[in-house]
Design a protein around this motif. Structure first.
Motif, PDB file in Angstrom:
ATOM      1  N   PRO A  66       0.775  -1.294  -0.080  1.00 56.45           N
ATOM      2  CA  PRO A  66       0.053   0.230  -0.069  1.00 56.45           C
ATOM      3  C   PRO A  66       0.861   1.102  -0.013  1.00 56.45           C
ATOM      4  O   PRO A  66       0.539   2.356  -0.629  1.00 56.45           O
ATOM      5  N   ASP A  67       1.920   1.201   0.583  1.00 59.14           N
ATOM      6  CA  ASP A  67       2.789   2.634   0.661  1.00 59.14           C
ATOM      7  C   ASP A  67       3.442   2.684  -0.624  1.00 59.14           C
ATOM      8  O   ASP A  67       3.749   3.762  -1.128  1.00 59.14           O
ATOM      9  N   GLU A  68       3.508   2.043  -1.424  1.00 58.68           N
ATOM     10  CA  GLU A  68       4.161   1.991  -2.686  1.00 58.68           C
ATOM     11  C   GLU A  68       2.975   2.656  -3.713  1.00 58.68           C
ATOM     12  O   GLU A  68       3.370   3.636  -4.543  1.00 58.68           O
ATOM     13  N   ILE A  69       1.739   2.257  -3.419  1.00 51.97           N
ATOM     14  CA  ILE A  69       0.800   3.211  -4.286  1.00 51.97           C
ATOM     15  C   ILE A  69       0.399   4.631  -3.646  1.00 51.97           C
ATOM     16  O   ILE A  69       0.293   5.611  -4.488  1.00 51.97           O
ATOM     17  N   ALA A  70       0.731   4.778  -2.333  1.00 54.15           N
ATOM     18  CA  ALA A  70       0.779   6.077  -1.701  1.00 54.15           C
ATOM     19  C   ALA A  70       1.648   6.727  -2.251  1.00 54.15           C
ATOM     20  O   ALA A  70       1.769   8.110  -2.500  1.00 54.15           O
ATOM     21  N   GLN A  71       2.832   6.428  -2.437  1.00 51.93           N
ATOM     22  CA  GLN A  71       3.867   7.300  -2.912  1.00 51.93           C
ATOM     23  C   GLN A  71       3.559   7.981  -4.640  1.00 51.93           C
ATOM     24  O   GLN A  71       3.803   9.214  -4.622  1.00 51.93           O
ATOM     25  N   ALA A  72       2.739   7.030  -5.262  1.00 50.65           N
ATOM     26  CA  ALA A  72       2.342   7.452  -6.468  1.00 50.65           C
ATOM     27  C   ALA A  72       1.225   8.601  -6.505  1.00 50.65           C
ATOM     28  O   ALA A  72       1.292   9.524  -7.077  1.00 50.65           O
ATOM     29  N   VAL A  73       0.398   8.290  -5.231  1.00 51.50           N
ATOM     30  CA  VAL A  73      -0.904   9.302  -5.089  1.00 51.50           C
ATOM     31  C   VAL A  73      -0.387  10.519  -4.748  1.00 51.50           C
ATOM     32  O   VAL A  73      -0.768  11.709  -5.029  1.00 51.50           O
ATOM     33  N   LEU A  74       0.992  10.566  -3.962  1.00 54.65           N
ATOM     34  CA  LEU A  74       1.485  11.750  -3.435  1.00 54.65           C
ATOM     35  C   LEU A  74       1.949  12.616  -4.390  1.00 54.65           C
ATOM     36  O   LEU A  74       1.989  13.811  -4.676  1.00 54.65           O
ATOM     37  N   PHE A  75       2.537  11.825  -5.646  1.00 58.93           N
ATOM     38  CA  PHE A  75       3.199  12.495  -6.726  1.00 58.93           C
ATOM     39  C   PHE A  75       1.946  13.332  -7.400  1.00 58.93           C
ATOM     40  O   PHE A  75       2.211  14.339  -7.813  1.00 58.93           O
ATOM     41  N   LEU A  76       1.015  12.534  -7.689  1.00 56.80           N
ATOM     42  CA  LEU A  76      -0.215  13.247  -8.327  1.00 56.80           C
ATOM     43  C   LEU A  76      -0.643  14.325  -7.564  1.00 56.80           C
ATOM     44  O   LEU A  76      -1.385  15.145  -8.190  1.00 56.80           O
ATOM     45  N   ALA A  77      -0.712  14.380  -6.314  1.00 50.89           N
ATOM     46  CA  ALA A  77      -1.312  15.241  -5.401  1.00 50.89           C
ATOM     47  C   ALA A  77      -0.501  16.602  -5.224  1.00 50.89           C
ATOM     48  O   ALA A  77      -1.069  17.677  -4.976  1.00 50.89           O
ATOM     49  N   SER A  78       0.720  16.438  -5.453  1.00 55.89           N
ATOM     50  CA  SER A  78       1.598  17.291  -5.137  1.00 55.89           C
ATOM     51  C   SER A  78       1.940  18.335  -6.446  1.00 55.89           C
ATOM     52  O   SER A  78       1.714  17.910  -7.477  1.00 55.89           O
ATOM     53  N   SER A  79       2.788  19.314  -5.950  1.00 52.58           N
ATOM     54  CA  SER A  79       3.276  20.236  -7.385  1.00 52.58           C
ATOM     55  C   SER A  79       4.330  19.376  -8.063  1.00 52.58           C
ATOM     56  O   SER A  79       4.803  20.108  -9.315  1.00 52.58           O
ATOM     57  N   ASP A  80       4.915  18.341  -7.663  1.00 46.25           N
ATOM     58  CA  ASP A  80       5.723  17.527  -8.279  1.00 46.25           C
ATOM     59  C   ASP A  80       5.139  17.182  -9.822  1.00 46.25           C
ATOM     60  O   ASP A  80       6.019  17.005 -10.709  1.00 46.25           O
ATOM     61  N   SER A  81       3.820  17.048  -9.680  1.00 51.83           N
ATOM     62  CA  SER A  81       3.219  16.687 -11.045  1.00 51.83           C
ATOM     63  C   SER A  81       2.390  17.777 -11.575  1.00 51.83           C
ATOM     64  O   SER A  81       1.255  17.786 -12.314  1.00 51.83           O
TER      65      SER A  81
END
Length: 249
Positions: free
Chosen positions: A217-232
């Motif tokens: 689950p934490d590996e998916i969370a990292q992807a969601v963080l990317f999509l939620a943040s200004s990184d994306s």
């Protein structure tokens, strides 16, 4: 500086699995997190695990009154939303010969109707330039026996992201999809399968993943963080597969 400092994030189905892992990561990155779930005891446990930057609100995303209550409380406490992770969903396998109207309505009621209105009802509170992440699945592309209704519901989720990206462009709201492959979450315990069936299913699926294992689950969370943040900040309308190479190879 934390990636989500000062942000308000709503995560449906945030009391376990991918939702809980994402809520923990968001809070660690500075966000205040509002999680929902159908079981109050699990919500309270999850809020305690997440820490001081979280509140929990009991509710079923397929129930419009529950969604209205959710956003009324968010509005009263925070006044706005920066991030929505429409994560709540179910997976109950059934071969086509055994599909019932009840099974179809339940799956689409949560995975499609619930997700749609989770986003629609958030829009008045969602800031311009906000981020919406939808949880789909690799089954929106790959066919698995017995998962026809579930796969169709997740394909609808992928379609929503394309349409909403176009519809919300004037507000600069980014809508993206994360599509997990097989992940070690409690969802497998809720499929109505025996322990033996779950183990056999897991072994079979693992052989189809180039990395040779289930994800966490934490590996998916990292992807969601990317999509939620200004990184994306220049990413919109995509379907991000986090699947150990399952779809691509």
């Amino acid at each position: 500086m934390s990636k989500l400092s000062g942000k308000i994030a709503v995560i449906t189905g945030g009391n376990s699995g991918i939702g809980l892992a994402t809520a923990k990561l968001f809070a660690k990155e500075g966000a205040t997190v509002v999680i929902t779930g159908r079981r109050l005891a699990e919500i309270n446990t999850a809020v305690a695990e997440i820490g001081g930057n979280a509140i929990g609100i009991q509710g079923d995303v397929s129930n419009m009154a529950d969604l209205d209550k959710l956003y009324a409380e968010v509005k009263a406490k925070f006044g706005h939303i920066d991030i929505v992770f429409a994560n709540a969903g179910i997976a109950e396998p059934s071969p086509i010969e055994a599909v019932t109207e009840e099974h179809f309505d339940k799956t689409f009621g949560i995975n499609v109707k619930g997700l749609l209105f989770t986003v629609q009802k958030a829009l008045p509170l969602l800031v311009d330039g906000g981020s919406v992440i939808l949880n789909s699945s690799v089954v929106n592309t790959v066919g698995f026996e017995g998962f026809g209704v579930y796969a169709a519901s997740k394909a609808a989720v992928r379609s929503f992201a394309r349409t909403w990206t176009a519809e919300l462009k004037a507000r600069k709201i980014r809508v993206n999809v994360v599509s997990p492959g097989p992940i070690e979450t409690p969802i497998f315990d809720k499929m109505g399968l025996s322990v033996e069936q779950i183990e056999a299913f897991g072994e079979n699926i693992s052989t189809q993943v180039p990395l040779g294992r289930f994800g966490r689950p934490d590996e998916i969370a990292q992807a969601v963080l990317f999509l939620a943040s200004s990184d994306s900040s220049y990413v919109a309308g995509i379907d991000l597969y986090v699947d150990g190479g399952m779809v691509s190879v």
